[in-house]
Write a protein that holds these residues in place. Structure first.
Motif, PDB file in Angstrom:
ATOM      1  N   TYR A  51     -15.875  10.699  55.181  1.00 56.81           N
ATOM      2  CA  TYR A  51     -15.839  11.280  53.834  1.00 56.81           C
ATOM      3  C   TYR A  51     -15.246  12.692  53.897  1.00 56.81           C
ATOM      4  O   TYR A  51     -15.690  13.527  54.717  1.00 56.81           O
ATOM      5  CB  TYR A  51     -17.251  11.409  53.250  1.00 56.81           C
ATOM      6  CG  TYR A  51     -18.000  10.113  52.992  1.00 56.81           C
ATOM      7  CD1 TYR A  51     -17.365   8.864  53.010  1.00 56.81           C
ATOM      8  CD2 TYR A  51     -19.361  10.153  52.700  1.00 56.81           C
ATOM      9  CE1 TYR A  51     -18.082   7.701  52.752  1.00 56.81           C
ATOM     10  CE2 TYR A  51     -20.079   8.994  52.438  1.00 56.81           C
ATOM     11  CZ  TYR A  51     -19.434   7.765  52.467  1.00 56.81           C
ATOM     12  OH  TYR A  51     -20.150   6.625  52.217  1.00 56.81           O
ATOM     13  N   GLY A  52     -14.284  12.969  53.003  1.00 54.36           N
ATOM     14  CA  GLY A  52     -13.721  14.321  52.906  1.00 54.36           C
ATOM     15  C   GLY A  52     -13.102  14.757  54.224  1.00 54.36           C
ATOM     16  O   GLY A  52     -12.439  13.984  54.907  1.00 54.36           O
ATOM     17  N   ASP A  53     -13.345  16.035  54.595  1.00 55.57           N
ATOM     18  CA  ASP A  53     -12.716  16.567  55.816  1.00 55.57           C
ATOM     19  C   ASP A  53     -13.505  16.228  57.087  1.00 55.57           C
ATOM     20  O   ASP A  53     -13.054  16.516  58.198  1.00 55.57           O
ATOM     21  CB  ASP A  53     -12.499  18.087  55.707  1.00 55.57           C
ATOM     22  CG  ASP A  53     -13.808  18.864  55.555  1.00 55.57           C
ATOM     23  OD1 ASP A  53     -14.889  18.255  55.706  1.00 55.57           O
ATOM     24  OD2 ASP A  53     -13.740  20.078  55.280  1.00 55.57           O
ATOM     25  N   GLY A  54     -14.702  15.650  56.932  1.00 50.88           N
ATOM     26  CA  GLY A  54     -15.484  15.247  58.105  1.00 50.88           C
ATOM     27  C   GLY A  54     -16.119  16.409  58.844  1.00 50.88           C
ATOM     28  O   GLY A  54     -16.635  16.238  59.950  1.00 50.88           O
ATOM     29  N   LEU A  55     -16.101  17.595  58.221  1.00 55.47           N
ATOM     30  CA  LEU A  55     -16.675  18.765  58.903  1.00 55.47           C
ATOM     31  C   LEU A  55     -18.099  19.060  58.433  1.00 55.47           C
ATOM     32  O   LEU A  55     -18.664  20.105  58.771  1.00 55.47           O
ATOM     33  CB  LEU A  55     -15.766  19.986  58.717  1.00 55.47           C
ATOM     34  CG  LEU A  55     -14.360  19.788  59.317  1.00 55.47           C
ATOM     35  CD1 LEU A  55     -13.498  21.024  59.092  1.00 55.47           C
ATOM     36  CD2 LEU A  55     -14.451  19.456  60.812  1.00 55.47           C
TER      37      LEU A  55
END
Ligand code: NAD
Ligand code: TYD
Length: 357
Positions: A216-220
C-alpha cells in the motif's frame, strides 16, 4: 481450575490455547463464534483432549455467557474475540461495533453479575484479561518516542476506534464496579495460523502462488513486529502477576517499514523455495494506499519488563524464518482457509486498488 478464553480459534487465541495446554493441566473453555477468522483446524491437535472444551457461540449472547460462567466457574477470562482487520473495518465497520464494543460490554456485564454471586475468596482471585492493540494510540511521527501506557488514545480506523472503546469500557468496569481487569496493548503479531489477509501471511501465500505482492502506498509505514508466541507468554505473565486495573504495552522492539518486511520474505523464500521464474521481488506491486493509513506504530515495552520481568524470546530474524517455514510446511492449512469466502474478500479489497507502480 478453568480458564475461559474468547476467540480461541483465531490467530492469537489458538496459539495461546495451544501454548497454554502444552505442559499445563488447567482446562480451557474456548468460546468462539467461528467467523471467517476462526478455524478449528488450528486446534486439531487437541481433538479428544478433555482439557479443551470448545463452544461455538457469540460473546454478544448473554444467556450463553451466563450459562458458561455458572457451569465452568473459570478463575479468569482471557478476551481475544474481536473483528481484527483494519481493511475490513473500512469496508464494513458494523461488525466491529457489534463484536468489539457491544460484545465486550456484554461480556463485562456477564462477568460482573457472575462475580457478585461468588464467595469472596474466588471473587478476589478472579482476573479479566482484555487483549488489545497498540493501534488505539494512533500514529507516531518518525522521530517521536514509542507509545507508553500513558499515551493519549487517538484511534484513526474503525477497527482501532472500536478497540479503544472496548479498552475504555474495561477500564470503567474496573473503576466503577471493581472488576479485576488487566489490559494488554500489543503491537503487530506474526507467526503460525495467521489468516492470509494480514501483511505477512498474505505476502507469503501470494509469493508462493506467483501472485502480485501488493504494497500500500510507498510501503514506508512502520509497524513493530512481535512473534505470536511471545505475545502469548506476555499475556500469561500479565495474567499471573499483573497489577489489577493496570495496562501493559507489549512489543518486540522490532520497528520495520512494510517494504523491508516484504523484501525479507522474498529473500527467505528465494532461499527456502526458489521459484523457477526468478526472485520473488519481481512480484512486488505498489497499490493505492489505505484511507487513514497510520504511518508508524512503536511500543515502549519497558513497563512489562520492569514490573513483571517479561521480554520477547524471538528476534525478528528467528521469528520470520520460523513463520515462513511454517507456511511452507502447512500448504493444506493455507488451501483450506483460501476458500470461497477468502476469494470474495481478496476481490473486494484489491479490486479497488489498481497498481500504482
Ligand atoms: P483473529 O481475527 O485472527 O481472531 C478473532 C477470533 O475471534 C476468531 O476466531 C473469531 O471467530 C472470533 N470472534 C469474532 N467475533 C466473535 C464473537 N462475536 N464472538 C465470539 N468469537 C468471535 O484476531 P487475532 O489477530 O487473533 O486477534 C485477537 C485479539 O488480539 C483481538 O482482540 C485483536 O484486537 C488483538 N490484537 C491483535 C494483534 C495482531 O497483530 N493480530 C495485535 C494486538 C492485539
Ligand atoms: P496489517 O497486517 O493489515 O496490520 P495493521 O494494519 O493492523 O497494522 O497491515 C500491516 C501493514 O501492512 C499496514 O501498514 C498495511 C500494510 N499492508 C500492505 O501494504 N499491503 C497489504 O496487502 C496489506 C494487507 C497490508
Amino acid at each position: 481450575m478453568t480458564l475461559l478464553v474468547t476467540g480461541g480459534a483465531g490467530f492469537i487465541g489458538s496459539n495461546f490455547v495451544l501454548d497454554w495446554l502444552d505442559g499445563r493441566d488447567e482446562r480451557v473453555v474456548n468460546l468462539d463464534a467461528l467467523t471467517y477468522a476462526g478455524n478449528l483446524r488450528n486446534l486439531a491437535s487437541l481433538d479428544g483432549d478433555a482439557r479443551h472444551v470448545f463452544v461455538r457461540g457469540d460473546i454478544g449472547d448473554r444467556a450463553l455467557l451466563d450459562r458458561l460462567l455458572a457451569e465452568h466457574r473459570p478463575r479468569a477470562v482471557v478476551h481475544f474475540a474481536a473483528e481484527s482487520h483494519v481493511d475490513r473495518s473500512i469496508l464494513g465497520p458494523g461488525a466491529f461495533i457489534k463484536t468489539n464494543i457491544e460484545g465486550t460490554y456484554t461480556l463485562l456485564e456477564a462477568v460482573r453479575t457472575h462475580l457478585a454471586a461468588l464467595p469472596a475468596g474466588e471473587r478476589e482471585a478472579f482476573r479479566f484479561c482484555h487483549v488489545s492493540t497498540d493501534e488505539v494510540y494512533g500514529s507516531l511521527a518518525p522521530d517521536a518516542p514509542a507509545f507508553t501506557e500513558t499515551h493519549p488514545f487517538e484511534p484513526n480506523s474503525p477497527y482501532s476506534a472500536s478497540k479503544a472503546a472496548s479498552d475504555h469500557l474495561v477500564r470503567a468496569w474496573h473503576h466503577t464496579y471493581g472488576l479485576p481487569v488487566l489490559t494488554t496493548n500489543c503491537s503487530n503479531n506474526y507467526g503460525p495460523y495467521h489468516f492470509p489477509e494480514k501483511l505477512i501471511p498474505l505476502m507469503i501465500v501470494n509469493a508462493l502462488a506467483g501472485k502480485p505482492l501488493p504494497i500500500y502506498g510507498d510501503g514506508l509505514q512502520v509497524r513493530d513486529w512481535l512473534y505470536v508466541r511471545d505475545h502469548c507468554s506476555a499475556i500469561r505473565t500479565v495474567l499471573e502477576r499483573g497489577r489489577v486495573g493496570e495496562t501493559y504495552n507489549v512489543g518486540g522492539w522490532n520497528e520495520k517499514p512494510n517494504r523491508e518486511i516484504v523484501l525479507t520474505i522474498c529473500a527467505l523464500l528465494d532461499e527456502l523455495q526458489p521459484s523457477p521464474e526468478g526472485p520473488y521481488t519481481r512480484l512486488i506491486t505498489h497499490v493505492k494506499d489505505r484511507p487513514g493509513h497510520d504511518r508508524r506504530y512503536a511500543i515502549d515495552a519497558r513497563k512489562i519488563e520492569r514490573e513483571l520481568g517479561w521480554r520477547p524470546a524471538e528476534t525478528f530474524d528467528s521469528g520470520i524464518r520460523k513463520t515462513v517455514a511454517w507456511y511452507l510446511a502447512n500448504g493444506d492449512w493455507v488451501r483450506e482457509v483460501q476458500s470461497g469466502g477468502y476469494r470474495d474478500w481478496v476481490q473486494a479489497n484489491y479490486a479497488q486498488r489498481a497498481a500504482t507502480a
